[in-house]
Design a protein around this motif. Structure first.
Motif, mmCIF file in Angstrom:
data_model
loop_
_atom_site.group_PDB
_atom_site.id
_atom_site.type_symbol
_atom_site.label_atom_id
_atom_site.label_comp_id
_atom_site.label_asym_id
_atom_site.label_seq_id
_atom_site.Cartn_x
_atom_site.Cartn_y
_atom_site.Cartn_z
ATOM 1 N N UNK A 12 0.853 2.624 -12.720
ATOM 2 C CA UNK A 12 0.427 1.900 -11.531
ATOM 3 C C UNK A 12 -0.882 1.159 -11.801
ATOM 4 N N UNK A 13 -1.815 1.815 -12.452
ATOM 5 C CA UNK A 13 -3.092 1.183 -12.769
ATOM 6 C C UNK A 13 -2.901 -0.021 -13.681
ATOM 7 N N UNK A 14 -1.978 0.094 -14.626
ATOM 8 C CA UNK A 14 -1.702 -1.022 -15.544
ATOM 9 C C UNK A 14 -1.063 -2.195 -14.802
ATOM 10 N N UNK A 15 -0.156 -1.915 -13.892
ATOM 11 C CA UNK A 15 0.464 -2.970 -13.094
ATOM 12 C C UNK A 15 -0.596 -3.695 -12.271
ATOM 13 N N UNK A 57 -2.139 -9.203 -1.416
ATOM 14 C CA UNK A 57 -1.301 -8.386 -0.540
ATOM 15 C C UNK A 57 -0.427 -7.422 -1.337
ATOM 16 N N UNK A 58 0.125 -7.906 -2.449
ATOM 17 C CA UNK A 58 0.949 -7.056 -3.295
ATOM 18 C C UNK A 58 0.126 -5.914 -3.892
ATOM 19 N N UNK A 59 -1.069 -6.230 -4.370
ATOM 20 C CA UNK A 59 -1.940 -5.183 -4.931
ATOM 21 C C UNK A 59 -2.258 -4.120 -3.879
ATOM 22 N N UNK A 60 -2.506 -4.560 -2.663
ATOM 23 C CA UNK A 60 -2.780 -3.606 -1.585
ATOM 24 C C UNK A 60 -1.571 -2.732 -1.301
#
Length: 63
Positions: A12-15, A57-60
């Motif tokens: 998740x962090x890498x994405x 928005x996607x990152x959130x």
């Protein structure tokens, strides 16, 4: 289409990091990113790539 996947915290962090790097490249280079990356972002020209606000928005949502 919606996609659901299970990822580890490291994945998740890498994405999130990859999305932020892509976003920075869009902002710093006026939208110019390497063509192979742009092809991924626009699914080979079949969709409009996400803009700055959509990436935020996607990152959130992911976080």
């Amino acid at each position: 289409m919606q996609l659901q996947i299970v990822v580890s915290e490291a994945e998740k962090a890498t994405i999130l990091a990859a999305l932020r790097i892509y976003q920075q490249q869009l902002n710093l280079r006026g939208g110019a990113v390497p063509s192979d990356v742009f092809d991924i972002a626009n699914v080979g020209g079949t969709v409009d790539p996400l803009d700055d606000f959509e990436i935020d928005a996607l990152c959130e949502r992911i976080n």
